[in-house]
Design a protein around this motif. Structure first.
Motif, PDB file in Angstrom:
ATOM      1  N   THR A 149       0.811  -1.233   0.000  1.00  0.00           N
ATOM      2  CA  THR A 149       0.000   0.000   0.000  1.00  0.00           C
ATOM      3  C   THR A 149       0.840   1.277   0.000  1.00  0.00           C
ATOM      4  O   THR A 149       0.349   2.345  -0.344  1.00  0.00           O
ATOM      5  CB  THR A 149      -0.903   0.060   1.250  1.00  0.00           C
ATOM      6  OG1 THR A 149      -0.063   0.130   2.417  1.00  0.00           O
ATOM      7  CG2 THR A 149      -1.806  -1.168   1.329  1.00  0.00           C
ATOM      8  N   GLY A 150       2.095   1.186   0.460  1.00  0.00           N
ATOM      9  CA  GLY A 150       2.928   2.379   0.584  1.00  0.00           C
ATOM     10  C   GLY A 150       2.607   3.220   1.804  1.00  0.00           C
ATOM     11  O   GLY A 150       3.104   4.344   1.941  1.00  0.00           O
ATOM     12  N   THR A 151       1.770   2.713   2.694  1.00  0.00           N
ATOM     13  CA  THR A 151       1.433   3.455   3.914  1.00  0.00           C
ATOM     14  C   THR A 151       1.443   2.524   5.122  1.00  0.00           C
ATOM     15  O   THR A 151       1.243   1.316   4.994  1.00  0.00           O
ATOM     16  CB  THR A 151       0.036   4.102   3.844  1.00  0.00           C
ATOM     17  OG1 THR A 151      -0.948   3.070   3.839  1.00  0.00           O
ATOM     18  CG2 THR A 151      -0.130   4.951   2.606  1.00  0.00           C
ATOM     19  N   MET A 152       1.647   3.131   6.279  1.00  0.00           N
ATOM     20  CA  MET A 152       1.715   2.330   7.501  1.00  0.00           C
ATOM     21  C   MET A 152       1.497   3.266   8.693  1.00  0.00           C
ATOM     22  O   MET A 152       1.990   4.385   8.718  1.00  0.00           O
ATOM     23  CB  MET A 152       3.119   1.716   7.559  1.00  0.00           C
ATOM     24  CG  MET A 152       3.516   1.078   8.840  1.00  0.00           C
ATOM     25  SD  MET A 152       4.970   0.044   8.562  1.00  0.00           S
ATOM     26  CE  MET A 152       6.242   1.251   8.180  1.00  0.00           C
ATOM     27  N   MET A 153       0.733   2.791   9.672  1.00  0.00           N
ATOM     28  CA  MET A 153       0.525   3.575  10.887  1.00  0.00           C
ATOM     29  C   MET A 153       1.132   2.832  12.065  1.00  0.00           C
ATOM     30  O   MET A 153       0.823   1.661  12.285  1.00  0.00           O
ATOM     31  CB  MET A 153      -0.969   3.762  11.124  1.00  0.00           C
ATOM     32  CG  MET A 153      -1.268   4.541  12.380  1.00  0.00           C
ATOM     33  SD  MET A 153      -3.045   4.712  12.657  1.00  0.00           S
ATOM     34  CE  MET A 153      -3.384   3.221  13.559  1.00  0.00           C
ATOM     35  N   LEU A 154       2.001   3.507  12.811  1.00  0.00           N
ATOM     36  CA  LEU A 154       2.610   2.899  13.999  1.00  0.00           C
ATOM     37  C   LEU A 154       2.145   3.680  15.218  1.00  0.00           C
ATOM     38  O   LEU A 154       2.268   4.910  15.265  1.00  0.00           O
ATOM     39  CB  LEU A 154       4.142   2.958  13.902  1.00  0.00           C
ATOM     40  CG  LEU A 154       4.759   2.313  12.661  1.00  0.00           C
ATOM     41  CD1 LEU A 154       6.260   2.583  12.620  1.00  0.00           C
ATOM     42  CD2 LEU A 154       4.485   0.816  12.632  1.00  0.00           C
ATOM     43  N   ASP A 155       1.615   2.977  16.209  1.00  0.00           N
ATOM     44  CA  ASP A 155       1.176   3.621  17.449  1.00  0.00           C
ATOM     45  C   ASP A 155       2.077   3.194  18.597  1.00  0.00           C
ATOM     46  O   ASP A 155       2.769   2.174  18.508  1.00  0.00           O
ATOM     47  CB  ASP A 155      -0.278   3.256  17.752  1.00  0.00           C
ATOM     48  CG  ASP A 155      -1.255   4.167  17.024  1.00  0.00           C
ATOM     49  OD1 ASP A 155      -0.916   5.349  16.803  1.00  0.00           O
ATOM     50  OD2 ASP A 155      -2.344   3.700  16.659  1.00  0.00           O
ATOM     51  N   ASP A 156       2.061   3.982  19.677  1.00  0.00           N
ATOM     52  CA  ASP A 156       2.864   3.672  20.872  1.00  0.00           C
ATOM     53  C   ASP A 156       4.336   3.491  20.521  1.00  0.00           C
ATOM     54  O   ASP A 156       4.946   2.480  20.848  1.00  0.00           O
ATOM     55  CB  ASP A 156       2.328   2.401  21.557  1.00  0.00           C
ATOM     56  CG  ASP A 156       0.870   2.559  21.959  1.00  0.00           C
ATOM     57  OD1 ASP A 156       0.518   3.643  22.451  1.00  0.00           O
ATOM     58  OD2 ASP A 156       0.093   1.606  21.753  1.00  0.00           O
ATOM     59  N   VAL A 157       4.883   4.485  19.833  1.00  0.00           N
ATOM     60  CA  VAL A 157       6.247   4.362  19.313  1.00  0.00           C
ATOM     61  C   VAL A 157       7.284   4.641  20.396  1.00  0.00           C
ATOM     62  O   VAL A 157       8.180   3.829  20.620  1.00  0.00           O
ATOM     63  CB  VAL A 157       6.445   5.319  18.112  1.00  0.00           C
ATOM     64  CG1 VAL A 157       7.871   5.256  17.606  1.00  0.00           C
ATOM     65  CG2 VAL A 157       5.467   4.968  16.990  1.00  0.00           C
TER      66      VAL A 157
END
Ligand SMILES: O=C(O)CCC(=O)C(=O)O
Ligand SMILES: [Fe+2]
Length: 201
Positions: free
Chosen positions: A24-32
């Motif tokens: 997809t070319g996108t990514m969400m990272l939480d609690d980094v």
């Protein structure tokens, strides 16, 4: 046990999401990052002086871009520590995706209520030095009614919208179109780029 500031295990965070990022070319990272690092970034982002951001042709056009920015340099020690973690992220992408990243750059950004940043890609026409964009958010308790989402059209043509929530890093291919929706609340972030050239800030 104490952890070094901005020490991140990118493999643990990203490996499970890597295939989807390739597709997809996108990514969400939480609690980094850890809470102490977040507090330090928030403090620095509230303390530094900002200047009005300009478009690539040098003109201010608040109808397109309404943020004020401060490039991270030696005068932003916490931001520099953040950039250290981002350089590790670049090494991670080089090792896993052969991205050829050689440098990073980042600026704090502050969007006043009533402003956003209209559709754009992070590589001006004819340029391709920016490989990956990553935006890190510094806002406590953001809700949908606050506006200010980032909208990205991914590689499959799907539109995704994400809130600028504290400790969230939104990562995307720098050639993808995206925009910042009008915010109804002052919005703090760090816009970050991994580059294929050796840019000296
Ligand atoms: O703050 C965001 O969500 C994105 C900002 C952006 O697109 C940029 O600074 O180029
Ligand atoms: Fe952008």
């Amino acid at each position: 046990m104490t952890t070094a500031p901005f020490a991140i295990d990118w493999h643990a965070l990203i490996d499970p999401k890597l295939d989807n990022f390739i597709a997809t070319g996108t990514m969400m990272l939480d609690d980094v990052f850890h809470a102490t690092d977040l507090t330090a970034l928030q403090a620095e982002s509230g303390f530094i002086e900002y200047r009005q951001a300009h478009l690539t042709h040098g003109e201010r056009e608040s109808a397109i871009r309404g943020d004020s920015i401060r490039w991270i340099d030696e005068s932003c020690p916490v931001g520099l520590a953040y950039l250290g973690a981002i350089d590790e992220l670049g090494r991670y992408f080089n090792a896993t995706l052969y991205t050829g990243i050689r440098s990073s750059e980042a600026h704090y950004a502050r969007y006043p209520s009533g402003f956003g940043y209209k559709w754009h890609s992070d590589n001006p026409k004819g340029r391709d030095e920016r490989v990956i964009s990553a935006v890190f958010y510094l806002n406590d308790n953001w809700i949908a009614d606050n506006g200010g989402a980032i909208t990205v059209v991914d590689k499959t043509g799907e539109t995704i919208q994400l809130l600028p929530q504290l400790n969230r890093l939104v990562v995307f291919d720098s050639n993808l179109l995206h925009q910042v929706e009008i915010t109804n609340r002052t919005r703090f972030s760090i816009a970050t780029w991994l580059r294929r050239d050796n840019r000296v800030l």
